[in-house]
Design a protein around this motif. Structure first.
Motif, PDB file in Angstrom:
ATOM      1  N   MET A   1       0.857  -1.184   0.000  1.00  0.00           N
ATOM      2  CA  MET A   1       0.000   0.000   0.000  1.00  0.00           C
ATOM      3  C   MET A   1       0.890   1.231   0.000  1.00  0.00           C
ATOM      4  O   MET A   1       2.014   1.186   0.491  1.00  0.00           O
ATOM      5  N   CYS A   2       0.351   2.324  -0.522  1.00  0.00           N
ATOM      6  CA  CYS A   2       1.093   3.575  -0.547  1.00  0.00           C
ATOM      7  C   CYS A   2       0.092   4.728  -0.639  1.00  0.00           C
ATOM      8  O   CYS A   2      -0.952   4.595  -1.278  1.00  0.00           O
ATOM      9  N   TRP A   3       0.415   5.843   0.010  1.00  0.00           N
ATOM     10  CA  TRP A   3      -0.410   7.045  -0.084  1.00  0.00           C
ATOM     11  C   TRP A   3       0.173   7.909  -1.191  1.00  0.00           C
ATOM     12  O   TRP A   3       1.303   8.376  -1.089  1.00  0.00           O
ATOM     13  N   LEU A   4      -0.578   8.075  -2.272  1.00  0.00           N
ATOM     14  CA  LEU A   4      -0.105   8.825  -3.433  1.00  0.00           C
ATOM     15  C   LEU A   4      -1.149   9.851  -3.857  1.00  0.00           C
ATOM     16  O   LEU A   4      -2.352   9.642  -3.670  1.00  0.00           O
ATOM     17  N   SER A   5      -0.671  10.916  -4.476  1.00  0.00           N
ATOM     18  CA  SER A   5      -1.563  11.925  -5.029  1.00  0.00           C
ATOM     19  C   SER A   5      -2.141  11.394  -6.327  1.00  0.00           C
ATOM     20  O   SER A   5      -1.422  10.853  -7.170  1.00  0.00           O
TER      21      SER A   5
ATOM     22  N   LEU B   1      -5.246   6.237  -0.909  1.00  0.00           N
ATOM     23  CA  LEU B   1      -4.584   4.945  -0.798  1.00  0.00           C
ATOM     24  C   LEU B   1      -4.512   4.253  -2.153  1.00  0.00           C
ATOM     25  O   LEU B   1      -5.516   4.125  -2.854  1.00  0.00           O
ATOM     26  N   TYR B   2      -3.320   3.831  -2.500  1.00  0.00           N
ATOM     27  CA  TYR B   2      -3.085   3.042  -3.709  1.00  0.00           C
ATOM     28  C   TYR B   2      -2.573   1.681  -3.293  1.00  0.00           C
ATOM     29  O   TYR B   2      -1.885   1.542  -2.271  1.00  0.00           O
ATOM     30  N   LEU B   3      -2.912   0.670  -4.099  1.00  0.00           N
ATOM     31  CA  LEU B   3      -2.506  -0.697  -3.804  1.00  0.00           C
ATOM     32  C   LEU B   3      -1.734  -1.292  -4.966  1.00  0.00           C
ATOM     33  O   LEU B   3      -1.913  -0.896  -6.117  1.00  0.00           O
ATOM     34  N   GLN B   4      -0.900  -2.261  -4.634  1.00  0.00           N
ATOM     35  CA  GLN B   4      -0.152  -3.011  -5.650  1.00  0.00           C
ATOM     36  C   GLN B   4      -0.159  -4.468  -5.203  1.00  0.00           C
ATOM     37  O   GLN B   4       0.305  -4.795  -4.114  1.00  0.00           O
TER      38      GLN B   4
ATOM     39  N   SER C   1       2.841   6.651 -14.211  1.00  0.00           N
ATOM     40  CA  SER C   1       1.448   6.931 -14.548  1.00  0.00           C
ATOM     41  C   SER C   1       0.594   5.955 -13.758  1.00  0.00           C
ATOM     42  O   SER C   1       0.493   4.794 -14.095  1.00  0.00           O
ATOM     43  N   TYR C   2       0.012   6.454 -12.703  1.00  0.00           N
ATOM     44  CA  TYR C   2      -0.812   5.605 -11.856  1.00  0.00           C
ATOM     45  C   TYR C   2      -2.020   5.134 -12.643  1.00  0.00           C
ATOM     46  O   TYR C   2      -2.616   5.883 -13.393  1.00  0.00           O
ATOM     47  N   ALA C   3      -2.377   3.894 -12.467  1.00  0.00           N
ATOM     48  CA  ALA C   3      -3.541   3.353 -13.154  1.00  0.00           C
ATOM     49  C   ALA C   3      -4.803   3.972 -12.585  1.00  0.00           C
ATOM     50  O   ALA C   3      -4.936   4.120 -11.386  1.00  0.00           O
TER      51      ALA C   3
END
Length: 88
Positions: free
Chosen positions: A5-9, A19-22, A79-81
């Motif tokens: 997990m990561c907190w991204l703009s 919150l973004y997930l991978q 480039s975030y999905a």
């Protein structure tokens, strides 16, 4: 299983972070809303962080939090999905 997990703009800049997930190595980071089977409804708190409830659930389940500054080391963030899944 790769679970990070990561907190991204959302805009990739200094904007509000969500919150973004991978789930797979070398896959792009995707908003938590793209993972209906992991995501839980956000708390109804004005100004609350998008994904905070999901973050708490996944942290308890053993997911790893990756610092935003290191996200590039763990997969594509150029480039975030984007997600077409809408919050209900």
């Amino acid at each position: 299983m790769h679970r990070q997990m990561c907190w991204l703009s959302k805009s990739g800049g200094d904007g509000e972070k969500i919150l973004y997930l991978q789930t797979e190595p070398n896959q792009p980071w995707r908003p938590y809303t793209a993972f209906g089977h992991f995501a839980v409804p956000d708390y109804k708190i004005q100004g609350g962080s998008k994904g905070w409830a999901t973050y708490q659930k996944l942290l308890k389940a053993g997911w790893t939090l990756v610092p935003s500054t290191r996200a590039n080391e763990f997969g594509s963030t150029s480039s975030y999905a984007e997600s077409t899944v809408q919050n209900q």
